[in-house]
Design a protein around this motif. Structure first.
Motif, short mmCIF file in Angstrom:
data_model
loop_
_atom_site.label_atom_id
_atom_site.label_comp_id
_atom_site.label_asym_id
_atom_site.label_seq_id
_atom_site.Cartn_x
_atom_site.Cartn_y
_atom_site.Cartn_z
N GLY A 1 -49.57 34.01 21.05
CA GLY A 1 -50.53 34.13 19.96
C GLY A 1 -50.98 32.82 19.36
N MET A 2 -50.43 31.69 19.86
CA MET A 2 -50.76 30.40 19.26
C MET A 2 -51.30 29.39 20.28
N GLY A 3 -50.63 29.27 21.42
CA GLY A 3 -51.11 28.30 22.39
C GLY A 3 -49.99 27.80 23.28
N TYR A 4 -49.99 26.50 23.55
CA TYR A 4 -49.06 25.91 24.50
C TYR A 4 -48.46 24.65 23.91
N VAL A 5 -47.21 24.36 24.33
CA VAL A 5 -46.53 23.16 23.84
C VAL A 5 -45.75 22.56 24.99
N LEU A 6 -45.80 21.22 25.09
CA LEU A 6 -45.01 20.49 26.07
C LEU A 6 -43.84 19.86 25.33
N THR B 1 -58.36 26.63 21.84
CA THR B 1 -59.57 26.00 21.33
C THR B 1 -59.47 24.48 21.39
N VAL B 2 -58.35 23.95 20.91
CA VAL B 2 -58.15 22.49 20.92
C VAL B 2 -58.13 21.96 22.34
N ILE B 3 -57.43 22.65 23.22
CA ILE B 3 -57.36 22.19 24.62
C ILE B 3 -58.74 22.22 25.27
N VAL C 1 -58.84 27.84 30.25
CA VAL C 1 -57.62 27.19 29.79
C VAL C 1 -56.39 27.85 30.41
N GLU C 2 -56.36 29.18 30.37
CA GLU C 2 -55.22 29.89 30.93
C GLU C 2 -55.04 29.58 32.42
N ASN D 1 -66.93 24.11 23.37
CA ASN D 1 -66.47 24.99 22.32
C ASN D 1 -65.87 26.22 22.97
N PHE D 2 -64.72 26.64 22.49
CA PHE D 2 -64.00 27.71 23.15
C PHE D 2 -64.74 29.03 23.05
#
Length: 228
Positions: free
Chosen positions: A218-223, A175-177, A193-194, A185-186
């Motif tokens: 279940g949460m998202g992505y992190v760099l 959603t944030v991305i 996004v994926e 809006n997601f």
């Protein structure tokens, strides 16, 4: 912690001052760019919340003046939602940005994240460059390299990588991305996004042994650099 709010809309500035004060911060307020520059340079603040549209000089000019002498974390507040304006803020050295209207809870979370991160923990950066491990972004030339090799990124992939690097170490939801990169809006039925993350990962990580872009199920992505 001392915070500076530079916002010409007085009702919003007071709302932010009150809310942040209630959360334990010492808050000063400036209502124009010239006054904001003076306070930002002289006040010894831990973080600056900076509106883009200001009387006198705009937020970008304030940011340039601040970055010439200080690395104080800056959270940009803007009603502008165009990609070019966001990229310009990042190019000028902003640490994060938030598009109006926003929920106070999200602003508070951004403030806390920037303060936690602190200068020693942030990826090395100046007004024009960011770095994490062997990944480097040149925001002026719009170039990304890894291990000295140029990454051939589209404009959206570059913006996506910039957002992830600006908030490195934080798990960003789809959603944030979607909101920050595509101004949308997601929609749970949309896999934009994926698809974008998969394409970015194929260029950023697949050719290299060390992986920087991680999926948190279940949460998202992190760099982040998780070491060897």
């Amino acid at each position: 912690m001392r915070l500076l709010v530079i916002e010409d809309e007085k009702r919003l500035a007071e709302y932010l001052r009150k809310g942040l004060s209630e959360n334990g911060y010492v808050v000063d307020v400036a209502h124009d760019g010239i006054g904001g520059v003076h306070l930002a340079l002289e006040g010894g603040f831990d973080l600056v919340l900076l509106d883009v549209m200001l009387p006198g000089i705009d937020g970008f000019a304030v940011l340039r003046a601040l970055r010439a002498v200080r690395n104080t974390p800056v959270l940009m507040l803007t009603a502008r939602d165009a990609v070019d304006d966001r990229v310009k803020g990042l190019q000028e050295g902003a640490d994060d940005y938030l598009v109006k209207p926003f929920a106070f809870s999200e602003l508070l979370a951004r403030v806390q994240a920037l303060l936690r991160r602190g200068a020693p923990q942030r990826a090395e950066q100046d007004a024009n460059r960011m770095q994490l491990a062997d990944l480097e972004l040149d925001l002026v030339r719009r170039r990304a390299t890894r291990g000295g090799q140029r990454l051939d990124l589209t404009a959206k992939e570059f913006l996506l990588l910039t957002v992830l690097l600006q908030r490195r170490g934080e798990v960003l939801s789809r959603t944030v991305i979607a909101e920050q990169v595509w101004d949308m809006n997601f929609d749970s039925d949309t896999n934009v996004v994926e698809v974008a993350v998969r394409r970015l990962r194929s260029k950023l990580d697949d050719p290299f042994d060390k992986k920087l872009l991680h999926t948190v199920r279940g949460m998202g992505y992190v760099l982040e650099d998780r070491g060897p």
